[in-house]
Design an enzyme around this catalytic site. Sequence first.
Site, PDB file in Angstrom:
ATOM      1  N   LYS A   1      41.666 -26.568 -42.804  1.00 19.83           N
ATOM      2  CA  LYS A   1      41.873 -26.717 -41.348  1.00 19.83           C
ATOM      3  C   LYS A   1      43.291 -26.295 -40.938  1.00 19.83           C
ATOM      4  CE  LYS A   1      40.732 -31.159 -41.168  1.00 19.83           C
ATOM      5  NZ  LYS A   1      40.371 -31.474 -42.568  1.00 19.83           N
TER       6      LYS A   1
ATOM      7  N   ARG B   1      38.148 -38.131 -35.958  1.00 23.64           N
ATOM      8  CA  ARG B   1      37.607 -38.402 -37.283  1.00 23.64           C
ATOM      9  C   ARG B   1      36.607 -39.548 -37.253  1.00 23.64           C
ATOM     10  NH1 ARG B   1      42.525 -36.236 -40.293  1.00 23.64           N
ATOM     11  NH2 ARG B   1      42.023 -36.222 -42.485  1.00 23.64           N
TER      12      ARG B   1
ATOM     13  N   ARG C   1      46.882 -28.334 -54.258  1.00 23.08           N
ATOM     14  CA  ARG C   1      47.850 -28.480 -53.164  1.00 23.08           C
ATOM     15  C   ARG C   1      48.865 -29.580 -53.493  1.00 23.08           C
ATOM     16  NH1 ARG C   1      45.512 -29.687 -47.216  1.00 23.08           N
ATOM     17  NH2 ARG C   1      45.583 -31.863 -47.831  1.00 23.08           N
TER      18      ARG C   1
ATOM     19  N   ARG D   1      52.584 -34.387 -51.028  1.00 30.61           N
ATOM     20  CA  ARG D   1      51.783 -35.438 -50.382  1.00 30.61           C
ATOM     21  C   ARG D   1      51.206 -36.381 -51.431  1.00 30.61           C
ATOM     22  NH1 ARG D   1      47.881 -33.182 -45.713  1.00 30.61           N
ATOM     23  NH2 ARG D   1      46.881 -35.150 -46.287  1.00 30.61           N
TER      24      ARG D   1
ATOM     25  N   ARG E   1      39.368 -40.454 -49.789  1.00 30.59           N
ATOM     26  CA  ARG E   1      39.416 -39.634 -48.560  1.00 30.59           C
ATOM     27  C   ARG E   1      38.083 -38.938 -48.320  1.00 30.59           C
ATOM     28  NH1 ARG E   1      44.335 -36.149 -49.958  1.00 30.59           N
ATOM     29  NH2 ARG E   1      44.125 -35.129 -47.933  1.00 30.59           N
TER      30      ARG E   1
HETATM   31  P1  AMP Z   1      45.382 -35.039 -42.842  1.00 28.87           P
HETATM   32  O1  AMP Z   1      46.749 -34.439 -42.884  1.00 28.87           O
HETATM   33  O2  AMP Z   1      44.594 -34.591 -41.646  1.00 28.87           O
HETATM   34  O3  AMP Z   1      44.632 -34.872 -44.124  1.00 28.87           O
HETATM   35  O4  AMP Z   1      45.571 -36.613 -42.636  1.00 28.87           O
HETATM   36  C1  AMP Z   1      46.280 -37.404 -43.592  1.00 28.87           C
HETATM   37  C2  AMP Z   1      45.962 -38.876 -43.380  1.00 28.87           C
HETATM   38  O5  AMP Z   1      46.397 -39.277 -42.073  1.00 28.87           O
HETATM   39  C3  AMP Z   1      44.485 -39.258 -43.427  1.00 28.87           C
HETATM   40  O6  AMP Z   1      44.031 -39.454 -44.755  1.00 28.87           O
HETATM   41  C4  AMP Z   1      44.488 -40.544 -42.626  1.00 28.87           C
HETATM   42  O7  AMP Z   1      45.025 -41.624 -43.362  1.00 28.87           O
HETATM   43  C5  AMP Z   1      45.491 -40.219 -41.508  1.00 28.87           C
HETATM   44  N1  AMP Z   1      44.821 -39.587 -40.342  1.00 28.87           N
HETATM   45  C6  AMP Z   1      45.029 -38.334 -39.863  1.00 28.87           C
HETATM   46  N2  AMP Z   1      44.266 -38.092 -38.791  1.00 28.87           N
HETATM   47  C7  AMP Z   1      43.539 -39.216 -38.580  1.00 28.87           C
HETATM   48  C8  AMP Z   1      42.542 -39.588 -37.643  1.00 28.87           C
HETATM   49  N3  AMP Z   1      42.136 -38.740 -36.676  1.00 28.87           N
HETATM   50  N4  AMP Z   1      42.004 -40.844 -37.734  1.00 28.87           N
HETATM   51  C9  AMP Z   1      42.401 -41.702 -38.681  1.00 28.87           C
HETATM   52  N5  AMP Z   1      43.332 -41.416 -39.609  1.00 28.87           N
HETATM   53  C10 AMP Z   1      43.899 -40.184 -39.570  1.00 28.87           C
END
Ligand code: AMP
Length: 191
Positions: A14, A89, A128, A134, A146
Amino acid sequence: MVNIVLFGPPGAGKGTQSENIIDKYGLNHISTGDLFRKHLGEGTELGKLAQQYMDQGKLVPDEVVIGMVGDYITTKKDAPGFIFDGFPRTVAQAEALDALLEKYDTAISCMVMLDVPEDELKKRLLERGKTSGRVDDQNEEKINVRIQEYLNKTLPVAGFYASQSKDCKINGVGTVEEIFGNISSALDTHI
Ligand code: AMP
């Protein structure tokens, strides 16, 4: 305004494809993961709260995410449109986003879903993790949490957009250029 939801499991690409879409369509990027990581880096209360969930691979509670996105959109009212990356999400987030956009007389134009098999996702995330720094990319157990969160809470969001005939599934395996070519064709017919 053109508003796109870029949808898919963790590791679907994404972030990479958002950059291409922004370059071509000139939209404003909102990545809730990036916003949380920014708060975390700045040591804000919101960042500290989010970290408890992020470190475990769990979703941050809806009201926290929705509040943060609402605040962000208010500061970018003049944007030509948004690309939502990693948001919504949950179905509750998708409903809140519709309500939020309605306040600005706009709506989601299209939801692009990147389809990638689970074993490929795990491989990409572990790879990654070697360079992203991360914590949530570096451990197979967290990656599994996740993916489970995605399957249980996020996948129903695809049905939400399908019921509005705004969904568009793209094969997320291939070169970055091939995948972007397919996304562009889909967007050009939908927006
Ligand atoms: P990402 O960078 O999109 O993979 O997000 C990393 C982490 O941030 C996720 O595993 C969640 O813990 C939190 N997170 C990001 N976006 C959301 C969302 N829309 N709703 C809930 N948690 C989120």
